[in-house]
Design a protein around this motif. Structure first.
Motif: not given
Length: 148
Positions: A23-49
């Motif tokens: 998670g990140a909090v700064n003067q510009r806003g609030f957000g989360v970052g996720l890196v998901l790795i599936s059992p087959e090793e596919a990588i999913i990146e997610k940025s959510l404000r």
């Protein structure tokens, strides 16, 4: 060796997802970052404000909750999660107490969701091993509009 055969019996567990959260909090806003790795090793990146204000610890919980929800939506039954927040990991593992009412609510949401898995583990990783999720969380705070 004495000539006797040695057998290794191993029963494979359910296919396991790996999820790095921050998670990140700064003067510009609030957000989360996720890196998901599936059992087959596919990588999913997610940025959510986040559409609401949060403390840094609450942003960490939101990242964890989002990661859990995403794995569940994709049908995952086993997940290994990683966070660089000692507080978050300690509270989820029961090693630290959630004193604040808002933190208790976040913790109870995590407990409810984690019970839906056959296997759930949350581990602390040093910040240096979580830079990908950290970058995605910071990116989420830098964008005033919706992220793709």
């Amino acid at each position: 060796m004495d000539g006797k055969s040695v057998r290794v019996i191993s029963t494979p567990g359910p296919p396991c997802w790996k999820v790095y959260v921050d998670g990140a909090v700064n003067q510009r806003g609030f957000g989360v970052g996720l890196v998901l790795i599936s059992p087959e090793e596919a990588i999913i990146e997610k940025s959510l404000r986040l559409g609401f204000s949060a403390t840094n610890n609450e942003a960490e919980y939101e990242a964890l909750l989002q990661g859990i929800a995403m794995v569940q939506k994709m049908g995952g039954k086993a997940v290994e999660m990683f966070s660089n927040s000692r507080l978050l990991v300690g509270q989820v593992k029961g090693e630290l107490e959630a004193r604040d009412a808002r933190m208790q609510e976040h913790l109870s949401r995590v407990k409810r969701l984690q019970s839906g898995f056959d296997f759930f583990n949350l581990s602390h990783v040093p910040r240096s091993k979580n830079t990908h999720a950290d970058s995605l969380a910071t990116f989420a705070t830098s964008s005033a509009g919706d992220l793709p």
